[in-house]
Each structure stands twice: as structure tokens, then as C-alpha cells.
Design a protein around this motif. Structure first.
Motif, PDB file in Angstrom:
ATOM      1  N   SER A 198     -66.936  47.194  12.936  1.00  0.00           N
ATOM      2  CA  SER A 198     -66.837  47.126  11.480  1.00  0.00           C
ATOM      3  C   SER A 198     -68.127  46.523  10.985  1.00  0.00           C
ATOM      4  O   SER A 198     -68.849  45.865  11.736  1.00  0.00           O
ATOM      5  CB  SER A 198     -65.634  46.277  11.044  1.00  0.00           C
ATOM      6  N   TRP A 199     -68.462  46.766   9.721  1.00  0.00           N
ATOM      7  CA  TRP A 199     -69.704  46.202   9.204  1.00  0.00           C
ATOM      8  C   TRP A 199     -69.524  45.703   7.776  1.00  0.00           C
ATOM      9  O   TRP A 199     -68.591  46.082   7.074  1.00  0.00           O
ATOM     10  CB  TRP A 199     -70.848  47.220   9.265  1.00  0.00           C
ATOM     11  N   VAL A 200     -70.442  44.832   7.380  1.00  0.00           N
ATOM     12  CA  VAL A 200     -70.449  44.285   6.033  1.00  0.00           C
ATOM     13  C   VAL A 200     -71.873  44.332   5.516  1.00  0.00           C
ATOM     14  O   VAL A 200     -72.826  44.079   6.251  1.00  0.00           O
ATOM     15  CB  VAL A 200     -69.897  42.842   6.008  1.00  0.00           C
ATOM     16  N   TYR A 201     -72.031  44.722   4.238  1.00  0.00           N
ATOM     17  CA  TYR A 201     -73.355  44.764   3.614  1.00  0.00           C
ATOM     18  C   TYR A 201     -73.850  43.354   3.297  1.00  0.00           C
ATOM     19  O   TYR A 201     -73.065  42.457   3.013  1.00  0.00           O
ATOM     20  CB  TYR A 201     -73.305  45.544   2.292  1.00  0.00           C
ATOM     21  N   GLY A 202     -75.158  43.198   3.296  1.00  0.00           N
ATOM     22  CA  GLY A 202     -75.738  41.973   2.790  1.00  0.00           C
ATOM     23  C   GLY A 202     -75.719  41.974   1.270  1.00  0.00           C
ATOM     24  O   GLY A 202     -75.666  43.033   0.637  1.00  0.00           O
ATOM     25  N   GLU A 203     -75.747  40.782   0.693  1.00  0.00           N
ATOM     26  CA  GLU A 203     -75.724  40.693  -0.771  1.00  0.00           C
ATOM     27  C   GLU A 203     -77.035  41.174  -1.386  1.00  0.00           C
ATOM     28  O   GLU A 203     -77.053  41.686  -2.495  1.00  0.00           O
ATOM     29  CB  GLU A 203     -75.486  39.250  -1.226  1.00  0.00           C
ATOM     30  N   PHE A 204     -78.123  40.998  -0.658  1.00  0.00           N
ATOM     31  CA  PHE A 204     -79.436  41.320  -1.214  1.00  0.00           C
ATOM     32  C   PHE A 204     -80.236  42.122  -0.198  1.00  0.00           C
ATOM     33  O   PHE A 204     -80.484  41.661   0.911  1.00  0.00           O
ATOM     34  CB  PHE A 204     -80.191  40.033  -1.575  1.00  0.00           C
ATOM     35  N   GLY A 205     -80.648  43.308  -0.587  1.00  0.00           N
ATOM     36  CA  GLY A 205     -81.509  44.109   0.269  1.00  0.00           C
ATOM     37  C   GLY A 205     -80.756  45.035   1.200  1.00  0.00           C
ATOM     38  O   GLY A 205     -79.541  44.929   1.391  1.00  0.00           O
ATOM     39  N   PRO A 206     -81.489  45.971   1.832  1.00  0.00           N
ATOM     40  CA  PRO A 206     -80.882  46.989   2.698  1.00  0.00           C
ATOM     41  C   PRO A 206     -80.626  46.473   4.117  1.00  0.00           C
ATOM     42  O   PRO A 206     -81.344  46.811   5.052  1.00  0.00           O
ATOM     43  CB  PRO A 206     -81.925  48.113   2.666  1.00  0.00           C
ATOM     44  N   TRP A 207     -79.611  45.666   4.276  1.00  0.00           N
ATOM     45  CA  TRP A 207     -79.242  45.202   5.604  1.00  0.00           C
ATOM     46  C   TRP A 207     -77.731  45.109   5.727  1.00  0.00           C
ATOM     47  O   TRP A 207     -77.007  45.071   4.729  1.00  0.00           O
ATOM     48  CB  TRP A 207     -79.911  43.877   5.950  1.00  0.00           C
ATOM     49  N   LEU A 208     -77.255  45.121   6.951  1.00  0.00           N
ATOM     50  CA  LEU A 208     -75.827  44.996   7.206  1.00  0.00           C
ATOM     51  C   LEU A 208     -75.620  44.245   8.507  1.00  0.00           C
ATOM     52  O   LEU A 208     -76.528  44.118   9.334  1.00  0.00           O
ATOM     53  CB  LEU A 208     -75.151  46.360   7.261  1.00  0.00           C
ATOM     54  N   THR A 209     -74.407  43.738   8.677  1.00  0.00           N
ATOM     55  CA  THR A 209     -74.021  43.002   9.867  1.00  0.00           C
ATOM     56  C   THR A 209     -72.844  43.714  10.509  1.00  0.00           C
ATOM     57  O   THR A 209     -71.876  44.061   9.828  1.00  0.00           O
ATOM     58  CB  THR A 209     -73.633  41.555   9.524  1.00  0.00           C
ATOM     59  N   ILE A 210     -72.928  43.917  11.815  1.00  0.00           N
ATOM     60  CA  ILE A 210     -71.897  44.644  12.557  1.00  0.00           C
ATOM     61  C   ILE A 210     -71.197  43.694  13.524  1.00  0.00           C
ATOM     62  O   ILE A 210     -71.832  42.840  14.155  1.00  0.00           O
ATOM     63  CB  ILE A 210     -72.517  45.829  13.320  1.00  0.00           C
ATOM     64  N   ALA A 211     -69.879  43.842  13.626  1.00  0.00           N
ATOM     65  CA  ALA A 211     -69.075  43.037  14.540  1.00  0.00           C
ATOM     66  C   ALA A 211     -68.033  43.934  15.206  1.00  0.00           C
ATOM     67  O   ALA A 211     -67.892  45.113  14.864  1.00  0.00           O
ATOM     68  CB  ALA A 211     -68.377  41.904  13.782  1.00  0.00           C
ATOM     69  N   ARG A 212     -67.320  43.370  16.153  1.00  0.00           N
ATOM     70  CA  ARG A 212     -66.201  44.094  16.753  1.00  0.00           C
ATOM     71  C   ARG A 212     -65.152  44.375  15.676  1.00  0.00           C
ATOM     72  O   ARG A 212     -64.912  43.537  14.806  1.00  0.00           O
ATOM     73  CB  ARG A 212     -65.579  43.251  17.869  1.00  0.00           C
ATOM     74  N   ARG A 213     -64.561  45.549  15.728  1.00  0.00           N
ATOM     75  CA  ARG A 213     -63.582  45.927  14.711  1.00  0.00           C
ATOM     76  C   ARG A 213     -62.479  44.882  14.588  1.00  0.00           C
ATOM     77  O   ARG A 213     -61.915  44.429  15.594  1.00  0.00           O
ATOM     78  CB  ARG A 213     -62.956  47.291  15.034  1.00  0.00           C
ATOM     79  N   GLY A 214     -62.204  44.501  13.351  1.00  0.00           N
ATOM     80  CA  GLY A 214     -61.135  43.547  13.084  1.00  0.00           C
ATOM     81  C   GLY A 214     -61.568  42.103  13.054  1.00  0.00           C
ATOM     82  O   GLY A 214     -60.824  41.241  12.564  1.00  0.00           O
TER      83      GLY A 214
END
Length: 265
Positions: free
Chosen positions: A175-191
Motif C-alpha cells: 500500500s502507499w501514501v502520498y507525501g503532502e508536498f511534492g511528487p513522492w510517496l511512501t510504500i509499506a506492506r499492505r495493511g
């Protein structure tokens, strides 16, 4: 939770943009409010995207010497007194890196190595959490071991275009979540999320959901807000987060966390 009478028994606090302004120390007022909550008997849990290494100085500033902390957006749970992780939830980064490189050939990846630092394919901005070693490696090395968190930065891209391209991304078990500022995201294990980790802790401590409080400012706090009996966003949080919480408190520079905690403690 009755915000007029009943004090919270489990309090989850984000760090950057919430407890402190990134790059600045925790203010005396916020630290005092946290210590008052602990003295009252509440479980105060720092819940952050930071690593264990970069979370420890914040725990020291707050005077938290025992209890629990949730790091790496819920993927790492630490016992403060033992100063060691008690649970680490990792995933294989290779499928995500391979798929994202097809979409974003120049994307920079940073994989957390618990307790030591990061392996990265280049330098990216905002590495305030990069306590410990920051080692630049090739993609093969970065993908060679499981990680609790993969940060992804698209240096030449726009947020809008990145979000559009990600609609085609199909990688199982993440699963992933967008950063608040700029074109980046963080990925983790689903759930895995802050909210998920806090729910495991709430059950272990046998605390009613209605007696929980969460304060944060980022998109990685969404699940934590949904989990809490009473959710609070900082004034400096994105407007869309203001729409999903029970309350908005003052800006981090105005000690918004203290405004909330001093209501009870």
C-alpha cells in the motif's frame, strides 16, 4: 471520548509538523503538556514516519523513558525502555521498485534498514528522518533485503502527473501514501499503517476505543485519525485532512498539541 470531561487514556502523537516543526526542537510547553499526560497515567505513544534512530531524540526531548512508540508509519513498534524494536513488518521491495521504474525511470528510491539507516539509489530532499547511515547503492542491492518502508521521489515530475500514472500501478501486497508536498510517496506492506499498529497496542493495553486521542498533520495520519476516538489535525495540515477529523487545533508553531492536551492535563 467526552472532550469536556473524560481524559484520553491512549494518546497518539505524530512528530514532524505536530509535536515539532521539522528541524526545530520540541517546545517547552509541548514537552510539559506531554509529561503532564504521562504523570496523569495516560499512555503517550509517539506515532511517526521517522525511523527508530531519528525518533529516539524526540522521545528524550519529551522525557518518555518507558512505554511504546510507533515508527516507520506503523511498520516498526519499539519498547522505549528497552530501546529496541519489538515488532518489524517488512516486505520485498523488488516488485514495487521494478513497476515504479517502468512508470518513472528517474525515480529515486530509499529503503529503510531498521536500526542502521537507509539504502538509497540517490539523494532526495526532505531526508530529515535519515538518522544513521545513508548509503547510496544500485537498484539490485536496494532490493536484495526486505524493508519496512520504501520512500520514492520523482525529481523531475509533478504531483498531478504522478498521481495520474499511479492509477495504473498494480503491485500485490503493498500500500502507499502520498507525501503532502511534492511528487513522492511512501510504500509499506499492505495493511500496515499508524492506525493498524495503534489498534494492536490498544487491544494489548485493553483501552476502550472511545478513550483514544490522535493528533497529526499528514496524509500518513489518515488511518490514525479513523482509528481514534477523537481525532485532531494541526492547522498546518492539508485542508482535506481538516475535513475528516473531529477537531482542528493551532499551528505547530503555536503549540497546537499543548492546546489540546492542556484541556485535560
Amino acid at each position: 471520548m467526552d472532550v469536556d470531561r473524560e481524559p484520553p487514556r491512549l494518546i497518539a502523537l505524530d512528530v514532524d509538523g505536530t509535536l515539532l516543526k521539522t528541524g526545530a526542537p520540541v517546545t517547552d510547553r509541548v514537552a510539559a503538556a506531554v509529561r503532564s499526560a504521562v504523570a496523569f497515567g495516560a499512555h503517550v505513544v509517539v506515532s511517526t514516519g521517522r525511523t527508530v534512530v531519528s525518533t529516539r531524540p524526540v522521545l528524550a526531548e519529551l522525557g518518555l523513558v518507558r512505554g511504546h512508540a510507533v515508527c516507520s508509519n506503523g511498520a516498526v513498534h519499539i519498547d522505549i525502555e528497552a530501546a529496541e524494536p519489538t515488532a518489524v513488518h517488512t516486505f520485498d521491495p523488488r516488485p514495487a521498485v521494478t513497476a515504479l521504474r517502468d512508470l518513472f525511470p528517474d525515480m529515486i528510491f530509499t529503503a529503510e534498514q531498521v536500526g542502521s539507516g537507509f539504502w538509497a539509489t540517490g539523494m532526495s530532499p526532505g531526508e530529515y528522518y535519515a538518522g544513521g547511515e545513508y548509503l547510496v547503492v544500485d537498484h539490485h542491492t536496494l532490493c536484495s533485503v526486505p524493508t519496512p518502508r520504501l520512500n520514492c521521489w520523482w525529481p523531475e515530475g509533478s504531483v498531478t502527473e504522478m498521481h495520474s500514472l499511479l492509477e495504473t500501478l498494480a503491485v500485490p501486497n503493498i500500500s502507499w501514501v502520498y507525501g503532502e508536498f511534492g511528487p513522492w510517496l511512501t510504500i509499506a506492506r499492505r495493511g500496515v499503517s499508524k492506525g493498524w499498529a495503534l489498534e494492536q497496542l490498544r487491544r494489548a493495553l485493553n483501552i476502550p476505543r472511545k478513550a483514544t486521542l490522535a493528533i497529526g498533520d499528514g496524509f500518513n495520519d489518515r488511518e490514525m485519525f479513523a482509528w481514534a476516538g477523537h481525532s485532531v489535525a494541526m492547522a498546518n495540515a492539508p485542508a482535506e485532512l481538516h475535513a475528516i477529523v473531529d477537531e482542528v487545533t493551532a499551528d505547530v508553531t503555536a503549540d497546537g498539541v499543548a492546546d489540546v492536551l492542556e484541556r485535560w492535563f
